[in-house]
Design an enzyme around this catalytic site. Sequence first.
Site, PDB file in Angstrom:
ATOM      1  N   ARG A   4      57.638  67.072  82.560  1.00  0.00           N
ATOM      2  CA  ARG A   4      58.650  66.839  81.505  1.00  0.00           C
ATOM      3  C   ARG A   4      58.875  68.087  80.653  1.00  0.00           C
ATOM      4  O   ARG A   4      57.951  68.803  80.322  1.00  0.00           O
ATOM      5  CB  ARG A   4      58.196  65.685  80.600  1.00  0.00           C
ATOM      6  CG  ARG A   4      59.141  65.484  79.414  1.00  0.00           C
ATOM      7  CD  ARG A   4      59.036  64.102  78.815  1.00  0.00           C
ATOM      8  NE  ARG A   4      57.753  63.847  78.178  1.00  0.00           N
ATOM      9  CZ  ARG A   4      57.441  62.680  77.603  1.00  0.00           C
ATOM     10  NH1 ARG A   4      58.321  61.684  77.587  1.00  0.00           N
ATOM     11  NH2 ARG A   4      56.250  62.514  77.060  1.00  0.00           N
ATOM     12  N   LYS A  34      61.719  55.717  78.711  1.00  0.00           N
ATOM     13  CA  LYS A  34      62.314  55.097  77.529  1.00  0.00           C
ATOM     14  C   LYS A  34      63.354  56.016  76.884  1.00  0.00           C
ATOM     15  O   LYS A  34      64.476  55.601  76.610  1.00  0.00           O
ATOM     16  CB  LYS A  34      61.227  54.732  76.496  1.00  0.00           C
ATOM     17  CG  LYS A  34      60.173  53.779  77.036  1.00  0.00           C
ATOM     18  CD  LYS A  34      59.128  53.420  75.994  1.00  0.00           C
ATOM     19  CE  LYS A  34      58.246  54.562  75.532  1.00  0.00           C
ATOM     20  NZ  LYS A  34      57.377  55.141  76.568  1.00  0.00           N
TER      21      LYS A  34
HETATM   22  P1  ADP Z   1      56.059  59.087  74.951  1.00  0.00           P
HETATM   23  O1  ADP Z   1      57.540  59.380  74.980  1.00  0.00           O
HETATM   24  O2  ADP Z   1      55.330  59.987  75.863  1.00  0.00           O
HETATM   25  O3  ADP Z   1      55.788  57.618  75.144  1.00  0.00           O
HETATM   26  P2  ADP Z   1      56.215  59.326  72.102  1.00  0.00           P
HETATM   27  O4  ADP Z   1      57.124  60.470  71.913  1.00  0.00           O
HETATM   28  O5  ADP Z   1      56.759  57.944  71.956  1.00  0.00           O
HETATM   29  O6  ADP Z   1      55.504  59.464  73.521  1.00  0.00           O
HETATM   30  O7  ADP Z   1      54.977  59.450  71.119  1.00  0.00           O
HETATM   31  C1  ADP Z   1      54.262  60.656  70.991  1.00  0.00           C
HETATM   32  C2  ADP Z   1      53.052  60.434  70.075  1.00  0.00           C
HETATM   33  O8  ADP Z   1      53.509  60.043  68.778  1.00  0.00           O
HETATM   34  C3  ADP Z   1      52.115  59.320  70.517  1.00  0.00           C
HETATM   35  O9  ADP Z   1      51.159  59.767  71.463  1.00  0.00           O
HETATM   36  C4  ADP Z   1      51.457  58.956  69.164  1.00  0.00           C
HETATM   37  O10 ADP Z   1      50.491  59.921  68.779  1.00  0.00           O
HETATM   38  C5  ADP Z   1      52.630  59.077  68.209  1.00  0.00           C
HETATM   39  N1  ADP Z   1      53.358  57.790  68.069  1.00  0.00           N
HETATM   40  C6  ADP Z   1      54.668  57.548  68.384  1.00  0.00           C
HETATM   41  N2  ADP Z   1      54.988  56.262  68.134  1.00  0.00           N
HETATM   42  C7  ADP Z   1      53.853  55.677  67.653  1.00  0.00           C
HETATM   43  C8  ADP Z   1      53.517  54.364  67.234  1.00  0.00           C
HETATM   44  N3  ADP Z   1      54.422  53.366  67.260  1.00  0.00           N
HETATM   45  N4  ADP Z   1      52.261  54.125  66.806  1.00  0.00           N
HETATM   46  C9  ADP Z   1      51.334  55.102  66.752  1.00  0.00           C
HETATM   47  N5  ADP Z   1      51.580  56.361  67.152  1.00  0.00           N
HETATM   48  C10 ADP Z   1      52.826  56.659  67.596  1.00  0.00           C
HETATM   49  P1  ADP Z   2      59.265  58.074  77.833  1.00  0.00           P
HETATM   50  O1  ADP Z   2      60.239  58.225  76.694  1.00  0.00           O
HETATM   51  O2  ADP Z   2      59.098  56.637  78.243  1.00  0.00           O
HETATM   52  O3  ADP Z   2      57.953  58.738  77.583  1.00  0.00           O
HETATM   53  P2  ADP Z   2      61.045  59.936  79.267  1.00  0.00           P
HETATM   54  O4  ADP Z   2      62.385  59.312  79.200  1.00  0.00           O
HETATM   55  O5  ADP Z   2      60.769  61.082  78.378  1.00  0.00           O
HETATM   56  O6  ADP Z   2      59.902  58.788  79.108  1.00  0.00           O
HETATM   57  O7  ADP Z   2      60.789  60.343  80.795  1.00  0.00           O
HETATM   58  C1  ADP Z   2      59.560  60.970  81.198  1.00  0.00           C
HETATM   59  C2  ADP Z   2      59.840  62.018  82.260  1.00  0.00           C
HETATM   60  O8  ADP Z   2      60.253  61.372  83.477  1.00  0.00           O
HETATM   61  C3  ADP Z   2      60.969  62.993  81.918  1.00  0.00           C
HETATM   62  O9  ADP Z   2      60.631  64.217  82.501  1.00  0.00           O
HETATM   63  C4  ADP Z   2      62.203  62.371  82.594  1.00  0.00           C
HETATM   64  O10 ADP Z   2      63.168  63.364  82.952  1.00  0.00           O
HETATM   65  C5  ADP Z   2      61.589  61.746  83.845  1.00  0.00           C
HETATM   66  N1  ADP Z   2      62.231  60.489  84.260  1.00  0.00           N
HETATM   67  C6  ADP Z   2      62.753  59.506  83.494  1.00  0.00           C
HETATM   68  N2  ADP Z   2      63.208  58.473  84.246  1.00  0.00           N
HETATM   69  C7  ADP Z   2      62.958  58.811  85.537  1.00  0.00           C
HETATM   70  C8  ADP Z   2      63.198  58.156  86.819  1.00  0.00           C
HETATM   71  N3  ADP Z   2      63.772  56.947  86.894  1.00  0.00           N
HETATM   72  N4  ADP Z   2      62.818  58.805  87.937  1.00  0.00           N
HETATM   73  C9  ADP Z   2      62.228  60.039  87.857  1.00  0.00           C
HETATM   74  N5  ADP Z   2      61.982  60.693  86.710  1.00  0.00           N
HETATM   75  C10 ADP Z   2      62.341  60.095  85.553  1.00  0.00           C
END
Ligand code: ADP
Ligand code: ADP
Length: 216
Positions: A127, A13
Amino acid sequence: MQIVLFGPPGAGKGTQAKFLSEEFNIPHISTGDILRENVKKGTALGMKAKSYMDKGELVPDQLLNDLVRSRLEEPDTKKGFLLDGYPRTIPQAKALDEIMDELNRKLDAVVNIDVGTNALVKRLSGRRVCRGCGAPYHIVMNPPKVADVCDACGGELYQRADDREEAIKNRLAVYTKQTQPVLDFYKKKGVLIDIDGDREIEEVKADVINALEEIA
Ligand code: ADP
Ligand code: ADP
Ligand code: ZN
């Protein structure tokens, strides 16, 4: 364009949001980034959120709903926005409906980036994130040009506490139980777009942009 980027932790994302925000010139609103900023600054919100985040649990809905409401009231969202990481529960999805009604807006699309569990674990455990701008990298699949340095801003890269093994497992379980049901909610509204996220970053990017240009 008013878009929600949806998908499990590690789906890509944040990675795709950076491209989309440039392509469509709309602000990227990541609730995870905003919460991490608040933790870093030691605000009241940050102090309430920290223990949940470290364990990979969701922060209570009310805190997120208030945060998103005040962010969407800011003038830069008038041209559109990209919500990343919210809504993550059915009550949040209902709250977002109310917020949008109050602001006289409507969601154009919920883009669901679909990736299998094994790939998610590999992505999350490798990551690294920029301390300066929050940009995500991967030590193998998307490395920075210079080790541990952000290409975009020169900031230092670090590993999030919740990207360690125990927290990863918990976050994926929390996603299945609390967040996945939100997909049905948006499917019924007819705004859901499914994207196969289990491919190269550039391929996913092209697909998402194509899908959004179709509805623009
Ligand atoms: P990821 O990129 O791995 O999906 P985020 O950076 O979006 O994780 O979120 C990290 C943490 O922040 C989540 O594990 C949760 O604890 C909190 N968080 C983020 N967005 C929300 C939400 N919409 N509702 C509840 N907790 C959230
Ligand atoms: P999210 O916000 O959904 O938690 P991230 O954008 O932070 O996900 O991506 C999670 C990890 O996967 C990061 O280390 C990123 O560099 C890697 N990544 C993202 N998209 C891809 C892809 N299409 N193929 C391989 N690795 C990816
Ligand atoms: Zn950076």
